[in-house]
Design a protein around this motif. Structure first.
Motif, PDB file in Angstrom:
ATOM      1  N   ASN A 126       0.809  -1.210   0.000  1.00  0.00           N
ATOM      2  CA  ASN A 126       0.000   0.000   0.000  1.00  0.00           C
ATOM      3  C   ASN A 126       0.843   1.262   0.000  1.00  0.00           C
ATOM      4  O   ASN A 126       0.540   2.237  -0.678  1.00  0.00           O
ATOM      5  CB  ASN A 126      -0.933   0.007   1.203  1.00  0.00           C
ATOM      6  N   ALA A 127       1.896   1.266   0.765  1.00  0.00           N
ATOM      7  CA  ALA A 127       2.713   2.468   0.908  1.00  0.00           C
ATOM      8  C   ALA A 127       3.431   2.827  -0.388  1.00  0.00           C
ATOM      9  O   ALA A 127       3.621   4.004  -0.700  1.00  0.00           O
ATOM     10  CB  ALA A 127       3.715   2.283   2.030  1.00  0.00           C
ATOM     11  N   LYS A 128       3.813   1.815  -1.146  1.00  0.00           N
ATOM     12  CA  LYS A 128       4.594   2.055  -2.364  1.00  0.00           C
ATOM     13  C   LYS A 128       3.758   1.971  -3.637  1.00  0.00           C
ATOM     14  O   LYS A 128       4.280   2.174  -4.732  1.00  0.00           O
ATOM     15  CB  LYS A 128       5.736   1.044  -2.447  1.00  0.00           C
ATOM     16  N   ASN A 129       2.461   1.664  -3.500  1.00  0.00           N
ATOM     17  CA  ASN A 129       1.593   1.480  -4.675  1.00  0.00           C
ATOM     18  C   ASN A 129       2.214   0.493  -5.652  1.00  0.00           C
ATOM     19  O   ASN A 129       2.297   0.747  -6.868  1.00  0.00           O
ATOM     20  CB  ASN A 129       1.334   2.816  -5.365  1.00  0.00           C
ATOM     21  N   THR A 130       2.658  -0.619  -5.118  1.00  0.00           N
ATOM     22  CA  THR A 130       3.340  -1.618  -5.925  1.00  0.00           C
ATOM     23  C   THR A 130       2.644  -2.966  -5.807  1.00  0.00           C
ATOM     24  O   THR A 130       2.265  -3.382  -4.717  1.00  0.00           O
ATOM     25  CB  THR A 130       4.803  -1.764  -5.478  1.00  0.00           C
ATOM     26  N   LEU A 131       2.519  -3.626  -6.941  1.00  0.00           N
ATOM     27  CA  LEU A 131       1.965  -4.973  -7.014  1.00  0.00           C
ATOM     28  C   LEU A 131       3.115  -5.934  -7.270  1.00  0.00           C
ATOM     29  O   LEU A 131       4.054  -5.587  -7.995  1.00  0.00           O
ATOM     30  CB  LEU A 131       0.950  -5.063  -8.155  1.00  0.00           C
ATOM     31  N   ALA A 132       3.058  -7.114  -6.672  1.00  0.00           N
ATOM     32  CA  ALA A 132       4.120  -8.090  -6.870  1.00  0.00           C
ATOM     33  C   ALA A 132       3.542  -9.454  -7.213  1.00  0.00           C
ATOM     34  O   ALA A 132       2.396  -9.763  -6.881  1.00  0.00           O
ATOM     35  CB  ALA A 132       5.002  -8.189  -5.633  1.00  0.00           C
ATOM     36  N   LEU A 133       4.351 -10.266  -7.882  1.00  0.00           N
ATOM     37  CA  LEU A 133       4.002 -11.656  -8.148  1.00  0.00           C
ATOM     38  C   LEU A 133       5.238 -12.494  -7.885  1.00  0.00           C
ATOM     39  O   LEU A 133       6.218 -12.416  -8.633  1.00  0.00           O
ATOM     40  CB  LEU A 133       3.534 -11.854  -9.592  1.00  0.00           C
ATOM     41  N   GLN A 134       5.202 -13.248  -6.803  1.00  0.00           N
ATOM     42  CA  GLN A 134       6.280 -14.167  -6.471  1.00  0.00           C
ATOM     43  C   GLN A 134       5.990 -15.489  -7.155  1.00  0.00           C
ATOM     44  O   GLN A 134       4.942 -16.100  -6.911  1.00  0.00           O
ATOM     45  CB  GLN A 134       6.377 -14.357  -4.960  1.00  0.00           C
ATOM     46  N   MET A 135       6.915 -15.923  -7.992  1.00  0.00           N
ATOM     47  CA  MET A 135       6.718 -17.145  -8.770  1.00  0.00           C
ATOM     48  C   MET A 135       7.770 -18.171  -8.364  1.00  0.00           C
ATOM     49  O   MET A 135       8.965 -17.939  -8.549  1.00  0.00           O
ATOM     50  CB  MET A 135       6.816 -16.842 -10.268  1.00  0.00           C
ATOM     51  N   ASN A 136       7.323 -19.272  -7.800  1.00  0.00           N
ATOM     52  CA  ASN A 136       8.208 -20.347  -7.373  1.00  0.00           C
ATOM     53  C   ASN A 136       7.915 -21.609  -8.186  1.00  0.00           C
ATOM     54  O   ASN A 136       6.870 -21.721  -8.826  1.00  0.00           O
ATOM     55  CB  ASN A 136       8.012 -20.630  -5.887  1.00  0.00           C
ATOM     56  N   SER A 137       8.847 -22.542  -8.133  1.00  0.00           N
ATOM     57  CA  SER A 137       8.677 -23.827  -8.846  1.00  0.00           C
ATOM     58  C   SER A 137       8.269 -23.589 -10.292  1.00  0.00           C
ATOM     59  O   SER A 137       7.331 -24.217 -10.797  1.00  0.00           O
ATOM     60  CB  SER A 137       7.635 -24.685  -8.126  1.00  0.00           C
ATOM     61  N   LEU A 138       8.976 -22.716 -10.953  1.00  0.00           N
ATOM     62  CA  LEU A 138       8.612 -22.353 -12.323  1.00  0.00           C
ATOM     63  C   LEU A 138       8.782 -23.534 -13.277  1.00  0.00           C
ATOM     64  O   LEU A 138       9.680 -24.375 -13.109  1.00  0.00           O
ATOM     65  CB  LEU A 138       9.453 -21.171 -12.787  1.00  0.00           C
ATOM     66  N   LYS A 139       7.907 -23.553 -14.261  1.00  0.00           N
ATOM     67  CA  LYS A 139       7.900 -24.610 -15.271  1.00  0.00           C
ATOM     68  C   LYS A 139       8.072 -23.980 -16.654  1.00  0.00           C
ATOM     69  O   LYS A 139       7.733 -22.810 -16.848  1.00  0.00           O
ATOM     70  CB  LYS A 139       6.564 -25.355 -15.225  1.00  0.00           C
ATOM     71  N   PRO A 140       8.563 -24.739 -17.614  1.00  0.00           N
ATOM     72  CA  PRO A 140       8.703 -24.192 -18.976  1.00  0.00           C
ATOM     73  C   PRO A 140       7.395 -23.635 -19.521  1.00  0.00           C
ATOM     74  O   PRO A 140       7.408 -22.640 -20.261  1.00  0.00           O
ATOM     75  CB  PRO A 140       9.178 -25.398 -19.774  1.00  0.00           C
ATOM     76  N   GLU A 141       6.276 -24.219 -19.136  1.00  0.00           N
ATOM     77  CA  GLU A 141       4.988 -23.724 -19.624  1.00  0.00           C
ATOM     78  C   GLU A 141       4.580 -22.391 -19.006  1.00  0.00           C
ATOM     79  O   GLU A 141       3.574 -21.801 -19.409  1.00  0.00           O
ATOM     80  CB  GLU A 141       3.882 -24.766 -19.394  1.00  0.00           C
ATOM     81  N   ASP A 142       5.346 -21.907 -18.043  1.00  0.00           N
ATOM     82  CA  ASP A 142       5.105 -20.560 -17.492  1.00  0.00           C
ATOM     83  C   ASP A 142       5.743 -19.477 -18.353  1.00  0.00           C
ATOM     84  O   ASP A 142       5.550 -18.285 -18.092  1.00  0.00           O
ATOM     85  CB  ASP A 142       5.662 -20.458 -16.068  1.00  0.00           C
ATOM     86  N   THR A 143       6.513 -19.890 -19.353  1.00  0.00           N
ATOM     87  CA  THR A 143       7.162 -18.925 -20.241  1.00  0.00           C
ATOM     88  C   THR A 143       6.133 -18.085 -20.970  1.00  0.00           C
ATOM     89  O   THR A 143       5.223 -18.619 -21.619  1.00  0.00           O
ATOM     90  CB  THR A 143       8.058 -19.653 -21.255  1.00  0.00           C
ATOM     91  N   ALA A 144       6.258 -16.769 -20.838  1.00  0.00           N
ATOM     92  CA  ALA A 144       5.291 -15.853 -21.444  1.00  0.00           C
ATOM     93  C   ALA A 144       5.726 -14.417 -21.169  1.00  0.00           C
ATOM     94  O   ALA A 144       6.642 -14.180 -20.366  1.00  0.00           O
ATOM     95  CB  ALA A 144       3.895 -16.076 -20.876  1.00  0.00           C
TER      96      ALA A 144
END
Length: 128
Positions: free
Chosen positions: A77-95
């Protein structure tokens, strides 16, 4: 107007992690609490698809089935920032991953048409 700028993409091996960020500016900073923000992704030759979304006011989240348990969406909220933590990535997550926002009273839309503002995208490549 609302401006969204993504960062944090890159190349990672399968099983690795990446953290994407989206900095929001403009009108959204005065009424953040009415917004829903989300991450979408688009692989080559495929349609853009919903990944995860969050209600800024109460932090309620929604995930696409294939990323549940691996990805976590959050907001600062303080920084007006959105994040997405992505773990256990797979080749099909490529995009290319896109940040999106809409000023809405409720709900977390999963369709592209449900959002009014978009970032330019950041490339995520997962090698096998």
């Amino acid at each position: 107007q609302v401006q969204l700028v993504e960062s944090g993409g890159g190349l990672v091996q399968a099983g690795g992690s990446l953290r994407l960020s989206c900095a929001a500016s403009g009108r959204i900073t005065f009424s953040t609490y009415t917004y829903t923000m989300a991450w979408f992704r688009q692989a080559p030759g495929k349609e853009r698809e919903f990944v995860a979304g969050i209600r800024w006011l109460n932090g309620i989240t929604r995930y696409e089935d294939s990323v549940k348990g691996r990805f976590t969406i959050s907001r600062d909220n303080a920084k007006n920032t959105l994040a997405l933590q992505m773990n256990s990535l797979k080749p099909e997550d490529t995009a290319v991953y896109y940040c999106a926002a809409v000023d809405a009273l409720r709900g977390i839309p999963s369709s592209v048409t449900g959002y009014d503002y978009w970032g330019q995208g950041t490339q995520v490549t997962v090698s096998s």
